[in-house]
Write a protein that holds these residues in place. Structure first.
Motif, PDB file in Angstrom:
ATOM      1  N   PHE A   1       0.771  -1.244   0.014  1.00 24.57           N
ATOM      2  CA  PHE A   1      -0.060  -0.002   0.010  1.00 24.57           C
ATOM      3  C   PHE A   1       0.929   1.245  -0.094  1.00 24.57           C
ATOM      4  O   PHE A   1       0.586   2.084  -0.734  1.00 24.57           O
ATOM      5  CB  PHE A   1      -0.953   0.085   1.155  1.00 24.57           C
TER       6      PHE A   1
ATOM      7  N   VAL B   1       1.146   4.258  -2.920  1.00 19.55           N
ATOM      8  CA  VAL B   1       0.636   5.646  -2.405  1.00 19.55           C
ATOM      9  C   VAL B   1       1.725   6.628  -2.750  1.00 19.55           C
ATOM     10  O   VAL B   1       1.608   7.718  -3.556  1.00 19.55           O
ATOM     11  CB  VAL B   1       0.125   5.710  -1.014  1.00 19.55           C
TER      12      VAL B   1
ATOM     13  N   ALA C   1      -4.438  16.894  -0.346  1.00 20.15           N
ATOM     14  CA  ALA C   1      -5.601  15.952  -0.568  1.00 20.15           C
ATOM     15  C   ALA C   1      -5.344  14.678   0.397  1.00 20.15           C
ATOM     16  O   ALA C   1      -6.320  14.376   1.193  1.00 20.15           O
ATOM     17  CB  ALA C   1      -5.584  15.553  -1.924  1.00 20.15           C
ATOM     18  N   CYS C   2      -4.039  14.121   0.332  1.00 19.35           N
ATOM     19  CA  CYS C   2      -3.656  12.823   1.139  1.00 19.35           C
ATOM     20  C   CYS C   2      -3.977  13.219   2.563  1.00 19.35           C
ATOM     21  O   CYS C   2      -4.230  12.497   3.408  1.00 19.35           O
ATOM     22  CB  CYS C   2      -2.555  12.225   0.790  1.00 19.35           C
TER      23      CYS C   2
ATOM     24  N   GLY D   1      -7.531  13.759   3.287  1.00 22.96           N
ATOM     25  CA  GLY D   1      -8.141  12.419   3.458  1.00 22.96           C
ATOM     26  C   GLY D   1      -7.600  11.376   4.445  1.00 22.96           C
ATOM     27  O   GLY D   1      -8.333  10.727   5.154  1.00 22.96           O
ATOM     28  N   GLY D   2      -6.408  11.386   4.720  1.00 28.61           N
ATOM     29  CA  GLY D   2      -5.805  10.441   5.835  1.00 28.61           C
ATOM     30  C   GLY D   2      -6.359  10.986   7.136  1.00 28.61           C
ATOM     31  O   GLY D   2      -6.700   9.688   7.766  1.00 28.61           O
TER      32      GLY D   2
ATOM     33  N   MET E   1      -9.991   9.458   7.230  1.00 26.21           N
ATOM     34  CA  MET E   1     -10.213   8.387   7.236  1.00 26.21           C
ATOM     35  C   MET E   1      -9.785   7.675   8.610  1.00 26.21           C
ATOM     36  O   MET E   1     -10.253   6.784   9.073  1.00 26.21           O
ATOM     37  CB  MET E   1      -9.148   7.534   6.138  1.00 26.21           C
TER      38      MET E   1
ATOM     39  N   GLY F   1     -12.540   6.097  10.427  1.00 26.52           N
ATOM     40  CA  GLY F   1     -12.364   4.563  10.373  1.00 26.52           C
ATOM     41  C   GLY F   1     -12.965   4.087   8.847  1.00 26.52           C
ATOM     42  O   GLY F   1     -13.434   2.828   8.645  1.00 26.52           O
ATOM     43  N   SER F   2     -13.409   5.077   7.963  1.00 27.39           N
ATOM     44  CA  SER F   2     -14.113   4.439   6.948  1.00 27.39           C
ATOM     45  C   SER F   2     -13.455   5.153   5.593  1.00 27.39           C
ATOM     46  O   SER F   2     -13.111   6.238   5.862  1.00 27.39           O
ATOM     47  CB  SER F   2     -15.816   4.665   7.015  1.00 27.39           C
ATOM     48  N   LEU F   3     -13.735   4.519   4.418  1.00 26.04           N
ATOM     49  CA  LEU F   3     -12.859   4.757   3.325  1.00 26.04           C
ATOM     50  C   LEU F   3     -13.641   5.901   2.350  1.00 26.04           C
ATOM     51  O   LEU F   3     -12.917   6.982   2.057  1.00 26.04           O
ATOM     52  CB  LEU F   3     -13.004   3.495   2.232  1.00 26.04           C
TER      53      LEU F   3
ATOM     54  N   GLY G   1     -13.200   9.726   3.503  1.00 19.55           N
ATOM     55  CA  GLY G   1     -11.629  10.017   3.310  1.00 19.55           C
ATOM     56  C   GLY G   1     -11.309  10.456   1.705  1.00 19.55           C
ATOM     57  O   GLY G   1     -10.790  11.336   1.518  1.00 19.55           O
ATOM     58  N   ILE G   2     -12.035   9.631   0.883  1.00 19.32           N
ATOM     59  CA  ILE G   2     -11.974   9.732  -0.464  1.00 19.32           C
ATOM     60  C   ILE G   2     -12.514  10.971  -1.076  1.00 19.32           C
ATOM     61  O   ILE G   2     -11.940  11.826  -1.646  1.00 19.32           O
ATOM     62  CB  ILE G   2     -12.324   8.465  -1.241  1.00 19.32           C
ATOM     63  N   LEU G   3     -13.755  11.148  -0.470  1.00 18.19           N
ATOM     64  CA  LEU G   3     -14.567  12.305  -0.872  1.00 18.19           C
ATOM     65  C   LEU G   3     -13.836  13.659  -0.315  1.00 18.19           C
ATOM     66  O   LEU G   3     -13.914  14.552  -1.086  1.00 18.19           O
ATOM     67  CB  LEU G   3     -16.075  12.251  -0.511  1.00 18.19           C
TER      68      LEU G   3
ATOM     69  N   GLY H   1     -10.649  14.148   0.653  1.00 17.40           N
ATOM     70  CA  GLY H   1      -9.494  14.436   0.004  1.00 17.40           C
ATOM     71  C   GLY H   1      -9.708  14.989  -1.343  1.00 17.40           C
ATOM     72  O   GLY H   1      -8.874  15.889  -1.695  1.00 17.40           O
ATOM     73  N   PHE H   2     -10.674  14.269  -1.986  1.00 19.06           N
ATOM     74  CA  PHE H   2     -10.851  14.986  -3.523  1.00 19.06           C
ATOM     75  C   PHE H   2     -11.163  16.478  -3.321  1.00 19.06           C
ATOM     76  O   PHE H   2     -10.838  17.177  -4.085  1.00 19.06           O
ATOM     77  CB  PHE H   2     -12.015  14.003  -3.939  1.00 19.06           C
TER      78      PHE H   2
END
Lengths: 98, 262
Positions: A45, A49, A65-66, A69-70, A73, A77-79, A82-84, A86-87
């Motif tokens: 992973f 990254v 973003a990371c 997002g990090g 997350m 504790g959920s993906l 974090g993705i949204l 971070g985006f």
């Protein structure tokens, strides 16, 4: 060589390696290699990254973003958040002109 | 899902049906809930997947591949990076064996994923044959991190759900791109490439529980960054992935010699 043959050969070199790993589950491994396999997820992973962030021409945006997002997350504790999140952070930085 | 859901549960609760032992055991209704959980667990990644499959299809079409050939590669090879590389190589008129060799190099890392999964998830032969076709970085990541949070741990159904989630969206988007690519926006303009490091970061963060795991992540990540300057992506993941895991195994065997001997 025809395109169809090339596609078939691409498949022929991809499928067997996917199958091979899955099929070695019953192989008896010494403790060192069991420990090795336990570190494969972390290691892979991180390798997926870091070059995608620091090696990108738009690395400052991706870094922010990371970070956002990090953090999300880690807190939730959920993906998905974090993705949204971070985006969204990526677009804020890009929008400000960085 | 619905077809079997209404079966009376008392008859189906055991591992035998009318005295016949069922090797893949569990009643049909036990397959679909974890399957859909796996399927949904991967859906946050669709945001990044759609534009990339479209971009692959557009590149492949521009390189002279037909709609069917473009789609066939997504159906059979089903490996994003190597499909992109192949489309680019077709466009540049590269040697066919060069395309195949690049694919082999880029996809060799999958052996690690299979090995890692097979430690925690015993699969029957038909299950292996099926699961192998759809194995990807993303499905592996979701299965190995989210799977253990399932009641009863990671299952074949959960893995297959995650795998097919990606397969479904990758192939659907390939089709859209192959047919309508020219009028769709460029993924670089949408900035969606950032979704991939975000997703893998999200899978990485919960694994950083000890000093050794942090060290492994730093070494592998920075090593991959260095290697990525002169090697193709898939090979970088394979080499950095092996290097980092070796470091982890070395460090933990040095730190716990007493426990190992006990």
């Amino acid at each position: 060589m025809s395109v169809l043959l090339v596609i078939f050969l691409m498949w022929a070199v991809t499928y067997p390696v996917r199958w091979l790993g899955l099929s070695l589950g019953r192989l008896h491994l010494p403790p060192f290699w069991l420990s090795f396999l336990q570190f494969v997820p972390v290691s892979v992973f991180a390798a997926l990254v870091v070059p995608e962030v620091l090696g990108s021409p738009e690395w400052p945006r991706r870094l922010v973003a990371c970070m956002v997002g990090g953090l999300l997350m880690w807190r939730t504790g959920s993906l998905a958040p974090g993705i949204l999140g971070g985006f969204a952070a990526y677009w804020v930085v890009r929008g400000v002109g960085f | 899902m619905g077809k079997w859901a209404g079966w009376p549960s008392p008859d189906m609760s055991g591992r035998t049906l009318w005295g016949v032992s069922l090797p893949i055991a569990a009643p049909p209704s036990a397959f679909w809930p974890p399957f859909w959980r796996g399927f949904r667990a991967l859906m946050p990644l669709w945001l990044g997947m759609v534009p990339f499959a479209v971009a692959y299809a557009v590149t492949a079409r521009a390189a002279g591949l037909g709609v069917l050939e473009t789609q066939l590669m997504s159906v059979t090879v089903f490996a994003g990076a190597s499909q992109f590389a192949a489309a680019g190589l077709f466009a540049s008129g590269a040697n066919a064996l060069g395309i195949v060799a690049t694919t082999a190099l880029l996809n060799a890392r999958h052996v690690l994923y299979g090995l890692s999964l097979s430690r925690t998830l015993p699969l029957t032969r038909p299950q292996r044959v099926l699961a192998a076709q759809f194995l990807t970085d993303e499905a592996y990541g979701v299965a190995v991190v989210r799977g253990p949070q399932e009641a009863g741990g990671l299952s074949f159904a959960f893995l297959l759900g995650a795998e097919l989630s990606l397969y479904f969206i990758w192939n659907l988007s390939t089709l859209v791109g192959a047919l309508a690519g020219a009028v769709l926006p460029d993924p670089a303009a949408l900035g969606v490439a950032v979704v991939f490091p975000l997703a893998f970061l999200g899978l990485l963060v919960p694994l950083l529980k000890s000093r050794v795991t942090v060290l492994v992540a730093l070494a592998s990540g920075l090593g991959a960054w260095g290697l990525s300057r002169f090697l193709p992506g898939g090979l970088v993941i394979l080499l950095a992935g092996i290097g980092g895991a070796l470091l982890g195994a070395l460090l933990s065997s040095r730190n716990q010699p007493q426990e190992a001997q006990a």
